[in-house]
Design an enzyme around this catalytic site. Sequence first.
Site, PDB file in Angstrom:
ATOM      1  N   CYS A 113       0.833  -1.210   0.000  1.00 37.31           N
ATOM      2  CA  CYS A 113       0.000   0.000   0.000  1.00 37.31           C
ATOM      3  C   CYS A 113       0.865   1.257   0.000  1.00 37.31           C
ATOM      4  O   CYS A 113       0.458   2.299  -0.530  1.00 37.31           O
ATOM      5  CB  CYS A 113      -0.965  -0.001   1.179  1.00 37.31           C
ATOM      6  SG  CYS A 113      -0.159  -0.145   2.799  1.00 37.31           S
ATOM      7  N   HIS A 430      -1.444   1.199   7.490  1.00 36.45           N
ATOM      8  CA  HIS A 430      -1.954   1.173   6.111  1.00 36.45           C
ATOM      9  C   HIS A 430      -1.870   2.568   5.494  1.00 36.45           C
ATOM     10  O   HIS A 430      -2.190   3.565   6.139  1.00 36.45           O
ATOM     11  CB  HIS A 430      -3.413   0.699   6.132  1.00 36.45           C
ATOM     12  CG  HIS A 430      -4.009   0.509   4.768  1.00 36.45           C
ATOM     13  ND1 HIS A 430      -3.425  -0.275   3.793  1.00 36.45           N
ATOM     14  CD2 HIS A 430      -5.140   1.021   4.216  1.00 36.45           C
ATOM     15  CE1 HIS A 430      -4.174  -0.251   2.705  1.00 36.45           C
ATOM     16  NE2 HIS A 430      -5.214   0.527   2.932  1.00 36.45           N
TER      17      HIS A 430
END
Length: 482
Positions: A113, A430
């Site tokens: 990510c 994330h």
Amino acid sequence: MPTVSVKWQKELFPAVEIDTSQPPFVFKCQLYDLTGVPPERQKIMVKGGLLKDDADWSTIGVKEGQKLMMMGTADEIVKAPEKGPVFMEDLPEEEQAVAVGHSAGLFNLGNTCYMNSTLQCLHSVPELKSALSSYTYSGRSAELDQSSHLLTVATRDLFNELDRNVKPVAPMHFWMVLRKKYPQFGQQHNGAFMQQDAEECWTQLMYTLSQSLKSPETRESADAVKTLFGVELISRIHCAESGEESSEAESVYSLKCHISQDVNHLHEGLKHGLKSELEKVSPSLGRSAVYLKESRISSLPRYLTVQFVRFFWKRESNQKAKILRKVDYPLELDVYDLCSDELREKLQAPRKALRDEENAKLGLKVGDKNNASQENDVKMHEAEGSSKENVEPSTIATEAASSGKQPHLTGIYDLVAVLTHKGRSADSGHYVAWVKQENGKWIEFDDDHPIPQREDDITKLSGGGDWHMAYICMYKARVVYI
């Protein structure tokens, strides 16, 4: 890497490479590109049953030339009636991409990510895509190493693929080339790829592109990337103890927003970031002394990148820790008071022209004496918010070019992308990209899930808790043609 054949329905794909250093999910993404069957719908028969996303290839024992069987249904295309309205699903994918108004998402290949969010932010810069599209092997500098060349080509090709597609793209080739150029992004723990720092990925990719996209004739990096993202700084280095003073110039690709108890807003953090203390040997004292370094911006880019310095090394836990403090940032950023005196002088005429434009839109008299007395106004309240009312920039540029006018920077920038991090450590959590589209709409790119967002929600990513918080902001220069 073994090459296998894959049988799906009536089709046979005879030569599909498996990178056994990557999880099977990556292989499924390859098959998605070939068949249109999303990874979650794929059932691939291997020894011992169905192939799992996180299985260990070494225990599966796939051999060269082996034939694999896949089951699963592809994404359905809705067919329009012979006569009647044309549905978006029936258009070619290139036209669908234009109709959707944003690029495709990117599959997460295993803690990637950080890479996906970086790519989505940089992909939103049309001038960078244009510079990449004209990049060729024959046009590269002789001093450029092969791995940098390959990473530049991979970036160009991936950006093109994002523009052509509606369905998510698997950035496998880019990731492989990135790891070859910068091995730290290939670190593994217990057989899985580790989360990496998005700012490090951004910086390394920016450096590579700055080397690749410079003119081979001049061998200078003052070309595409430096014009688009380079910030020139002039610094005064002073030692209060000895009275010594010197100056130095440097080029950077981002400004740092330092976070402390005194910093509540981006502008305050930027001021802190332009001041630092350093210890070095003083010639006159004959020993080490403390010097104060104070920097000012001497040249501005088209796109101003700001990094919030949120991560630091915590000795007690021996890992990167995160500063969660809330730091607000604006949709319109004015950096006039961070500039050198010489640059401020250059900015005054464009700023006055921009102010006159805004006053004209509001029906106020252009050239009013009050305007002239406000030429040194730092905040430019009259100009803030003008981006929402502006005519399409390309239209303005075309009309201005035909009249012989040239673009000039004003020191005022509009927010166009935010890269956020959610979690307590840079080695976990994330990353997500929030990108403003050419139509003015905001899209949250959460890997392969593009989600429309309201502009009001973008400035709420300022921290203070466990929600996504801004780590990198990218601003686009507001220009006037005079």
